[in-house]
Scaffold this motif. Structure first.
Motif, short mmCIF file in Angstrom:
data_model
loop_
_atom_site.label_atom_id
_atom_site.label_comp_id
_atom_site.label_asym_id
_atom_site.label_seq_id
_atom_site.Cartn_x
_atom_site.Cartn_y
_atom_site.Cartn_z
N VAL A 1 45.59 49.99 41.76
CA VAL A 1 45.22 48.81 40.99
C VAL A 1 43.83 48.39 41.42
CG1 VAL A 1 45.80 46.39 40.53
CG2 VAL A 1 47.62 48.10 40.79
N GLU A 2 42.98 48.08 40.46
CA GLU A 2 41.61 47.68 40.76
C GLU A 2 41.39 46.23 40.35
OE1 GLU A 2 39.38 50.51 38.50
OE2 GLU A 2 39.48 52.00 40.09
N PHE A 3 40.80 45.45 41.25
CA PHE A 3 40.40 44.09 40.96
C PHE A 3 38.93 44.16 40.57
CE2 PHE A 3 38.82 39.90 42.43
CZ PHE A 3 39.56 39.12 41.58
N CYS A 4 38.62 43.77 39.32
CA CYS A 4 37.28 43.98 38.76
C CYS A 4 36.63 42.68 38.30
CB CYS A 4 37.34 44.92 37.56
SG CYS A 4 38.01 46.53 37.93
N ARG A 5 35.30 42.76 38.18
CA ARG A 5 34.51 41.70 37.57
C ARG A 5 33.81 42.31 36.37
NH1 ARG A 5 30.44 39.10 41.55
NH2 ARG A 5 29.95 41.27 41.87
N PHE A 6 33.69 41.53 35.28
CA PHE A 6 33.04 42.07 34.09
C PHE A 6 32.44 40.96 33.25
CE2 PHE A 6 37.50 41.47 33.18
CZ PHE A 6 37.52 40.85 31.95
#
Length: 80
Positions: free
Chosen positions: A63-68
């Motif tokens: 699982v990846e915690f991302c900013r966009f």
């Protein structure tokens, strides 16, 4: 995963233990006609049935915690 995300972000809501994660499959940008709405409901129901049949075989490697800023690029901040 829920606890780890809470620690990383510092966010812990009242329903932390009960919250169910979700996804959005589409956004409607205009009102649909009655026929279009009916077709969309049928398509959505069919898709959900297929997902339910396949979900036993879906594996998420991490699982990846991302900013966009938009839906074209996701910056991975943390892998769980």
């Amino acid at each position: 995963m829920r606890n780890e995300l809470s620690e990383i972000t510092g966010i812990r809501d009242q329903d932390h233990e009960r919250y169910k994660y979700h996804i959005t499959l589409g956004y409607i940008h205009r009102y649909l006609s009655a026929t279009e709405a009916e077709q969309l409901q049928k398509l959505t129901k069919d898709c959900m049935q297929k997902v339910a049949e396949l979900r036993r075989n879906i594996q998420i490697p991490s699982v990846e915690f991302c900013r966009f800023n938009d839906m074209f690029a996701f910056e991975v901040l943390h892998r769980l």
